[in-house]
Write an enzyme that holds these catalytic residues in place. Structure first.
Site, mmCIF file in Angstrom:
data_model
loop_
_atom_site.group_PDB
_atom_site.id
_atom_site.type_symbol
_atom_site.label_atom_id
_atom_site.label_comp_id
_atom_site.label_asym_id
_atom_site.label_seq_id
_atom_site.Cartn_x
_atom_site.Cartn_y
_atom_site.Cartn_z
ATOM 1 N N LYS A 123 0.841 -1.193 0.000
ATOM 2 C CA LYS A 123 0.000 0.000 0.000
ATOM 3 C C LYS A 123 0.877 1.244 0.000
ATOM 4 O O LYS A 123 1.597 1.514 0.958
ATOM 5 C CB LYS A 123 -0.905 0.048 1.223
ATOM 6 N N SER A 175 5.737 6.698 10.591
ATOM 7 C CA SER A 175 5.919 7.353 11.886
ATOM 8 C C SER A 175 6.002 6.330 13.019
ATOM 9 O O SER A 175 5.452 5.227 12.930
ATOM 10 C CB SER A 175 4.757 8.306 12.157
ATOM 11 N N THR A 176 6.687 6.716 14.084
ATOM 12 C CA THR A 176 6.791 5.861 15.268
ATOM 13 C C THR A 176 5.407 5.631 15.866
ATOM 14 O O THR A 176 5.095 4.537 16.342
ATOM 15 C CB THR A 176 7.755 6.491 16.282
ATOM 16 N N GLU A 177 4.558 6.659 15.786
ATOM 17 C CA GLU A 177 3.208 6.545 16.329
ATOM 18 C C GLU A 177 2.441 5.396 15.659
ATOM 19 O O GLU A 177 1.844 4.551 16.335
ATOM 20 C CB GLU A 177 2.516 7.888 16.062
ATOM 21 N N GLY A 212 3.823 3.009 13.900
ATOM 22 C CA GLY A 212 4.606 1.797 14.134
ATOM 23 C C GLY A 212 4.202 1.092 15.415
ATOM 24 O O GLY A 212 4.090 -0.137 15.465
ATOM 25 N N GLU A 246 10.492 0.577 10.191
ATOM 26 C CA GLU A 246 11.493 1.625 10.009
ATOM 27 C C GLU A 246 10.766 2.928 10.290
ATOM 28 O O GLU A 246 9.925 3.353 9.508
ATOM 29 C CB GLU A 246 12.054 1.546 8.583
ATOM 30 N N CYS A 296 13.442 10.418 7.385
ATOM 31 C CA CYS A 296 13.420 9.908 8.756
ATOM 32 C C CYS A 296 14.794 10.002 9.409
ATOM 33 O O CYS A 296 14.901 10.154 10.617
ATOM 34 C CB CYS A 296 12.909 8.481 8.776
ATOM 35 N N GLU A 321 10.150 14.717 16.078
ATOM 36 C CA GLU A 321 10.480 14.716 14.659
ATOM 37 C C GLU A 321 9.573 15.723 13.942
ATOM 38 O O GLU A 321 8.348 15.596 13.973
ATOM 39 C CB GLU A 321 10.256 13.311 14.091
#
Lengths: 476, 296
Positions: free
Chosen positions: A182, A235-237, A239, A256, A290, A387
């Site tokens: 996607k 994004s870490t969020e 992730g 990642e 990133c 970030e």
């Protein structure tokens, strides 16, 4: 500063249909739902095309196609045959590089100089690199006959749309998996062009499936019970949400995620080169990177000198039409991202940091943000911790190498770091102590398919690139 | 513990001195701060000891100790770490009889089987000790990038690893702890809930092997109480769920681990007598890649 005549790359080389369907089982199929999303050129807000917002049923259809292709074709094909398909794809990408670069710039807003000279060469190189692994997996150090995982669900971001596709699809296919990918909501076009490339390459139907959509489409793909592997860049969020969703399912996962890299400049560094590295570190791709060097840590004794040189250099950056070959800074990818950059920059000022941008005229239409730096930044400031994912640099100072390490590692992220010094032993000492997956010494933002990339801590897990990148797609 | 110490009634002339089983945190043997204990019985149902029942606070203290030990341990040379792991093997070999007796008593093993288990645990330590200065060569790489750059990838320890040890209290424990620490990680271990005593006796081996305090911390108590807290702890980098038998608890721990993106090794039930591969080490390694331009 020199005046440059406009030097726009022609967009005649691309032919964008007014609407796209989904690419499932080697065919363009209509979505089972009715919703569509418009994709715009962020430099002009012109609508480029409409793509389907794939539903759960669409995702299911794509996963079934991938499963069938895995069971019946791809898993039974010898590695050398898989390799040849990947080599073919690499060649077609090279043949169509100019078209793809223009398409990427139109959909993403990045300067054509970057899509042409960085993204596209790396995309082709990535397929070439992993093509060669497909029939050599037993030499990779994962046992005599490492097996594929099955169907891989891959969700990628908008900052390097085609390059992130290559990072996901090339190793997955080389290892014998089939994929459902996607692309990001705002940058689907090069992934859809890639679908056409798969057809040109005669890739067996179902080996690569492309479903367009937004967050819910990605979530449906990740939670699909017949998926064996989930790979996500973003994004870490998000992730975290994916890691939580995958818990208990046994699906393999690589992530990642975000970063807040320190770019550390010592007093003995070659200052002019360091300034170029700082600029490349944070203003490459409008800072939508990133691993961007978003925190400049400069040794106190040279801080004034570095800042003066840096500001002088920033005044020469050219912001504007991404298709212009002289453009250094293109458009911010979306209105939402622009709002986020503005918000965090405003917070930077409110928290007491000093904001500076070179004189810079922003175009009237489109999404734009000038190259910006903040001085007087404390480690506690949000612009030093979060970030921003935009062309915004936070400048901090340090006195000793130990302090530089302490500050660099004072982040939940750990994706990358930069070190600038002429002293070799200090480079190695620093590299040892920086908790980051990639350390660029006297350079920054360099990428190569042979070189593993990925983070420590909350920047995610797993590596992409190199022999290490195979592990993410093998049952080891 | 040995049979001799149990047979108080048979030898009233001298009352045996029993051992208090405590936790192992930061190189010391504290009781649980909670003051709690739980009864440990032999497979036959005889009372053996009151083991410390660690609290979540003890777990947090153990994480602090592991974090404090991390810079020194990860910064030690691989040669040094290998020697210390080998030293642990030496100390365990020296206490072979004690462990055989303890495994017979608490685990209901035959003397022969217990002897084989201790031997296997010693050999496992020796096997992993040798990896300390080889894993970098096996898992590192000089990457041939398309440009004038030196580019080198090396494995590095992930950080603090929380380990839920399997039920097998000696061989299983050694088999999960050695791969974690040999590469430079430090750890907090939740020992086998059912057979905690040999794990604490192993701590005595660790404490006399030049292993710096805090590198291995061992908690005894209830897995279901301790594991979720460690899984959610924001200063823990990775989670080894090998010993979690309950799938629901494992899922919950994996969910908690998502909060700070811990690396998670999911539950499994390996045959501990079989020589392992390197995946228990690589599960807790990061890859760091350093670039430098080449030029004159």
């Amino acid at each position: 500063m020199f005046e440059y005549a406009p030097a726009p790359e022609s967009r005649d080389v691309v032919d964008i249909p007014s609407a796209y369907n989904l690419f499932v089982n080697g065919e363009w199929v209509e979505s089972l739902g009715d919703d569509r999303i418009k994709t715009v050129n962020p430099a002009s807000e012109e609508v480029l095309s409409e793509v389907a917002l794939a539903t759960e049923a669409d995702v299911d259809r794509a996963v079934q196609a991938a499963r069938k292709a895995y069971d019946e074709v791809w898993s039974t094909l010898p590695g050398r045959e898989r390799a040849k398909y990947l080599f073919r794809i690499a060649r077609i990408i090279q043949e169509r590089a100019r078209e793809l670069a223009v398409l990427e710039t139109l959909d993403n807003g990045k300067p054509i100089r970057e899509s042409r000279d960085v993204d596209l060469p790396l995309v082709a190189a990535h397929f070439f690199y992993y093509a060669g692994w497909a029939d050599k997996l037993r030499y990779a150090g994962y046992g005599e006959s490492p097996r594929a995982l099955g169907v891989a669900a891959q969700v990628i971001p908008w900052n390097f749309p085609l390059l992130m596709l290559a990072w996901k699809i090339a190793p997955a296919l080389a290892c014998g998996n089939t994929v459902v990918l996607k692309p990001a909501e705002t940058t689907p076009l090069t992934a859809l062009a890639f679908a056409e490339i798969c057809r040109q390459a005669d890739l067996p139907p179902g080996v690569v499936n492309i479903v367009t959509g937004a967050g819910e489409t990605g979530a449906a793909l990740v939670r699909h019970p017949d998926v064996n592997k989930v790979a996500f860049t973003g994004s870490t969020e998000v992730g975290r949400l994916i890691a939580r969703q995958v818990a208990g399912t046994g699906k393999r996962l690589t992530l990642e995620l975000g970063g807040k890299a320190a770019n550390i400049v010592f007093e003995d560094a070659a200052i002019d080169q360091a300034v170029e590295g700082i600029v490349n570190g944070i203003f490459f791709n409008q800072g939508h990177v990133c691993c961007a060097g978003s925190r400049l840590l400069v040794q106190e004794s040279v801080a004034d000198e570095v800042l003066t040189a840096l500001k002088r250099r920033l005044t020469t950056l050219r912001l504007g039409d991404p298709l212009d070959k002289n453009t250094d800074i293109g458009a911010i990818n979306s209105a939402a991202q622009l709002a986020k950059i503005r918000e965090l920059s405003d917070i930077g000022e409110q928290e007491g940091a000093q904001r500076w941008s070179p004189p810079c005229t922003l175009p009237d239409r489109g999404f734009w943000f000038p190259p910006t730096l903040f001085t007087g930044v404390a480690q506690s400031h949000r612009i030093a911790r979060e970030e921003i994912f935009g062309p915004v640099l936070s400048v901090l100072t340090f006195r000793t190498p130990a302090e530089a390490v302490e500050k660099a590692n004072n982040s939940p992220y750990g994706l990358s770091a930069g070190v600038w010094t002429e002293k070799g032993s200090r480079i190695l000492w620093m590299a040892d102590r920086l908790r980051a997956g990639v350390v660029w010494a006297n350079t920054f933002n360099k990428f190569d398919p042979a070189s593993p990339f990925g983070g420590y801590k909350e920047s995610g897990y797993g590596r992409e690139g190199g022999v290490h990148g195979l592990e993410a797609y093998l049952n080891v | 513990m040995s049979k001799a110490s149990r047979s108080d009634a048979e030898r009233p002339s001298r009352l045996a001195v029993r051992k208090t089983y405590k936790l192992f945190i930061g190189g010391a043997f504290p009781r649980s701060e909670s003051g709690r204990s739980y009864v440990v019985s032999s497979t036959k149902g005889d009372f053996l000891a009151n083991a410390s029942r660690a609290s979540r606070k003890d777990a947090r203290d153990a994480v602090s100790a592991a974090r404090k030990a991390f810079p020194g341990w990860s910064g030690a040379t691989p040669y040094n770490r290998g020697q210390i792991l080998y030293r642990i093997a030496e100390m365990l070999e020296g206490r072979r009889a004690q462990f055989v007796a303890e495994l017979v008593e608490v685990g209901g093993l035959s003397a022969k089987k217990a002897g084989e288990t201790v031997d296997a645990a010693v050999d496992r330590l020796v096997w992993y000790a040798g990896w300390s200065d080889k894993i970098g060569a096996v898992r590192g790489a000089a990457n041939p990038v398309a440009g004038p750059y030196f580019n080198l990838s090396t494995p590095e320890p992930t950080g603090v690893v929380a380990v839920v040890a399997p039920e097998d209290p000696l061989l299983g424990l050694v088999s999960v702890v050695a791969p974690v620490v040999v590469t430079g990680n430090t750890c907090v271990v939740v020992a086998s809930e059912r057979f905690p005593l040999p794990s604490i006796t192993l701590a005595e081996v660790l404490a006399t092997s030049d292993l710096p305090g805090g590198v291995v911390n061992i908690l005894t108590g209830r897995t279901a109480e301790l594991a979720p807290g460690l899984a959610a702890h924001m200063d823990v980098n990775a989670l080894d769920l090998t010993g979690v038998g309950d799938p629901e608890l494992a899922r919950r721990c994996e969910e908690e681990a998502a909060e700070n993106l811990k690396r998670v090794l999911r539950p499994s039930t390996p045959d501990w007598t079989v020589e392992p591969d390197i995946t228990r080490m690589t599960a807790f390694l990061e890859t760091k890649t350093v670039w430098h331009p080449v030029g004159i």
